[in-house]
Design a protein around this motif. Structure first.
Motif, short mmCIF file in Angstrom:
data_model
loop_
_atom_site.label_atom_id
_atom_site.label_comp_id
_atom_site.label_asym_id
_atom_site.label_seq_id
_atom_site.Cartn_x
_atom_site.Cartn_y
_atom_site.Cartn_z
N PRO A 97 7.96 2.05 4.71
CA PRO A 97 6.95 1.67 3.73
C PRO A 97 6.80 0.15 3.66
CG PRO A 97 9.03 2.07 2.62
CD PRO A 97 9.28 2.30 4.09
N ASP A 98 5.79 -0.32 2.94
CA ASP A 98 5.65 -1.77 2.73
C ASP A 98 6.75 -2.26 1.79
OD1 ASP A 98 3.20 -1.89 4.19
OD2 ASP A 98 2.19 -1.04 2.43
N GLY A 102 -2.65 3.27 -4.33
CA GLY A 102 -1.45 3.17 -3.48
C GLY A 102 -0.91 4.55 -3.13
N THR A 103 0.00 4.56 -2.16
CA THR A 103 0.61 5.83 -1.72
C THR A 103 2.12 5.77 -1.96
OG1 THR A 103 -1.01 5.99 0.03
CG2 THR A 103 0.96 7.36 0.27
N ILE A 104 2.65 6.83 -2.58
CA ILE A 104 4.11 6.96 -2.68
C ILE A 104 4.53 7.90 -1.54
CG2 ILE A 104 6.04 7.72 -4.11
CD1 ILE A 104 4.64 5.32 -5.36
N ALA A 105 5.24 7.35 -0.57
CA ALA A 105 5.61 8.14 0.62
C ALA A 105 6.71 9.14 0.28
CB ALA A 105 6.06 7.22 1.74
N GLU A 106 7.61 8.74 -0.58
CA GLU A 106 8.73 9.62 -0.92
C GLU A 106 9.33 9.18 -2.25
OE1 GLU A 106 12.60 11.62 1.26
OE2 GLU A 106 11.60 9.96 2.26
N GLU A 110 -0.37 5.04 -7.76
CA GLU A 110 -1.29 6.01 -7.12
C GLU A 110 -2.69 5.94 -7.75
OE1 GLU A 110 1.58 9.41 -5.16
OE2 GLU A 110 1.03 9.68 -7.26
N VAL A 133 8.22 3.67 -1.11
CA VAL A 133 9.20 4.73 -1.39
C VAL A 133 9.91 4.34 -2.68
CG1 VAL A 133 11.37 5.82 -0.64
CG2 VAL A 133 9.57 5.34 1.04
N ASP A 147 10.88 5.97 6.86
CA ASP A 147 9.53 6.06 6.26
C ASP A 147 8.72 4.78 6.50
OD1 ASP A 147 9.79 8.61 5.16
OD2 ASP A 147 10.68 7.87 3.30
N LYS A 203 0.82 -1.22 0.00
CA LYS A 203 0.00 0.00 0.00
C LYS A 203 0.85 1.27 0.00
CE LYS A 203 -4.13 -1.97 2.03
NZ LYS A 203 -3.66 -3.39 2.15
N LYS A 204 2.01 1.18 0.64
CA LYS A 204 2.85 2.37 0.75
C LYS A 204 4.26 2.05 0.25
CE LYS A 204 4.75 5.12 4.51
NZ LYS A 204 4.68 5.39 5.96
#
Ligand code: VNL
Length: 391
Positions: free
Chosen positions: A216-217, A189-193, A185, A164, A214, A161-162
């Motif tokens: 992330p997954d 999904g989320t791009i944290a960085e 996205e 980098v 961060d 889900k997340k």
């Protein structure tokens, strides 16, 4: 003796002396420009071996023409690439240019190919827009959007889900970041960085600490072929291989050429790419066996296959033109060509001159004591999505 004859030979002799090298129309010169030294030398070595193997297996004569492969080292410097392209065409009468280890090098040769009307077969560089820079460019390698978008689809379907993203900061890295990120996205999904690391003397360590923070997954990675070992070493040194953060990317980072050096820290990495040395087909088994035999056991990687197919494309085109090696005839014959590669079925899109091929989802596993990218899912006949979106 006939004096007219003498005069004629004198004139001809003079002309022969004046011309630096006359085109020999029983031979077709393929000018391969690759980095044989410098940080991307592994690509040059693989490309050269791939092209040479094709000639070794198929003979050096096609449609009555003798194939002369002239290999030049551009050391990875664009000004050298351009000069070599000019010399190969101007002095050696090359009918085809081939190779180009990095995007800026493929771009440097583009205006030369356009002006001389000589096909430029890109067998390495993979930024999507390269083929738009000259109507004479044809590509047998891949594009980063072609590899990165399917990775996002897989991640979305597999509970990630997340993420980098971490990419090398130039053309193909920007493509990978965008096509993985946008697709991920769009699917929720989320791009944290989004992290970019320089191409020259990359140091991933400081960025990897940020990735860890961060939490992330997964971390999605693109580095060019040859750089995966440095990345994986720093990834492991920071303890990221044991952090529960999954490693995903395009197959460049788990390059077959480097897997043995990278070692067990690569186990479990999931990547999408068009070629694995473990691809299960009779064509690939024969290719890998012959390649390793001809190269002291060296494993072929995706660069070797692209050069092997690039040479195959030249042969196919020459057969179609019945030996006519003029640029426009060869180019027309290359458009729409399709054949069975060691990587699976491939074709050249006649509209974009880019390659259409399967993308495979693969996981690094150990088989008989060695590491392989083991394919477990196939997305058939993928066109470059960057160009598909524009059409
Ligand atoms: C490029 C793309 C180069 C992918 C690569 O390895 C690679 C490029 C040298 O377009 O510069 O794996």
């Amino acid at each position: 003796m006939d004096s007219r004859h003498l005069t004629l030979s004198a004139v001809l002799g003079g002309a022969l002396l004046a011309a630096p090298a006359l085109a020999d129309d029983t031979a077709v010169t393929v000018g391969m420009i690759v980095p044989m030294t410098g940080p991307v030398a592994s690509t040059g070595k693989q490309e050269r071996a791939g092209a040479e193997l094709y000639i070794q297996q198929h003979g050096d004569t096609v449609a009555g023409k003798k194939i002369v492969l002239s290999i030049k080292d551009d050391t990875g410097a664009a000004d050298v690439t351009k000069r070599l392209a000019e010399e190969l065409i101007g002095n050696d009468h090359a009918s085809v240019l081939m190779g180009f280890g990095l995007t800026p090098l493929a771009l440097a040769a583009a205006p030369v190919a356009t002006e001389a009307k000589v096909p430029e077969i890109v067998t390495a560089a993979a930024t999507a827009m390269i083929t738009e820079k000259s109507p004479y460019i044809v590509r047998t390698s891949f594009t980063l959007p072609q590899a990165a978008a399917p990775m996002a689809d897989w991640a979305l379907k597999n509970g990630i889900k997340k993420v980098v993203t971490i990419v090398t900061d130039y053309g193909p890295g920007a493509d990978a970041e965008k096509w993985f990120g946008d697709t991920f996205e769009k699917g929720g999904g989320t791009i944290a960085e989004k992290i970019r690391v320089p191409l020259k003397n990359p140091d991933f360590a400081p960025f990897l600490q940020r990735v860890k923070d961060d939490a992330p997954d997964a971390v999605f990675v693109f580095v060019p072929s040859g750089f995966g070992a440095i990345f994986m070493k720093e990834f492991t040194e920071r303890g990221l291989d044991k952090s529960g953060i999954k490693l995903i990317g395009t197959g460049d980072v788990t390059d077959d050429d480097l897997l043995a050096d990278i070692g067990d820290s690569a186990l479990g990495a999931v990547t999408t790419h068009h070629y694995s040395v473990a691809h299960d087909s009779p064509e690939n088994k024969a290719f890998v066996e012959a390649f390793e035999k001809a190269n002291n056991g060296m494993r072929p990687n995706f660069m070797a296959v692209a050069a092997y197919d690039g040479m195959g494309l030249v042969y196919q085109a020459l057969e179609k033109t019945k030996g006519d090696a003029s640029g426009d005839a060869l180019l027309a014959a290359m458009k729409g060509a399709s054949w069975m590669s060691p990587r699976g079925p491939i074709s050249i899109d006649p509209d974009t001159r880019d390659i259409v091929q399967n993308e495979y989802v693969r996981k690094v596993e150990k088989r008989d004591g060695a590491l392989y990218n083991v394919e477990f899912e196939t997305i058939p006949n993928v066109k470059d999505p960057y160009k598909a979106a524009k059409h």
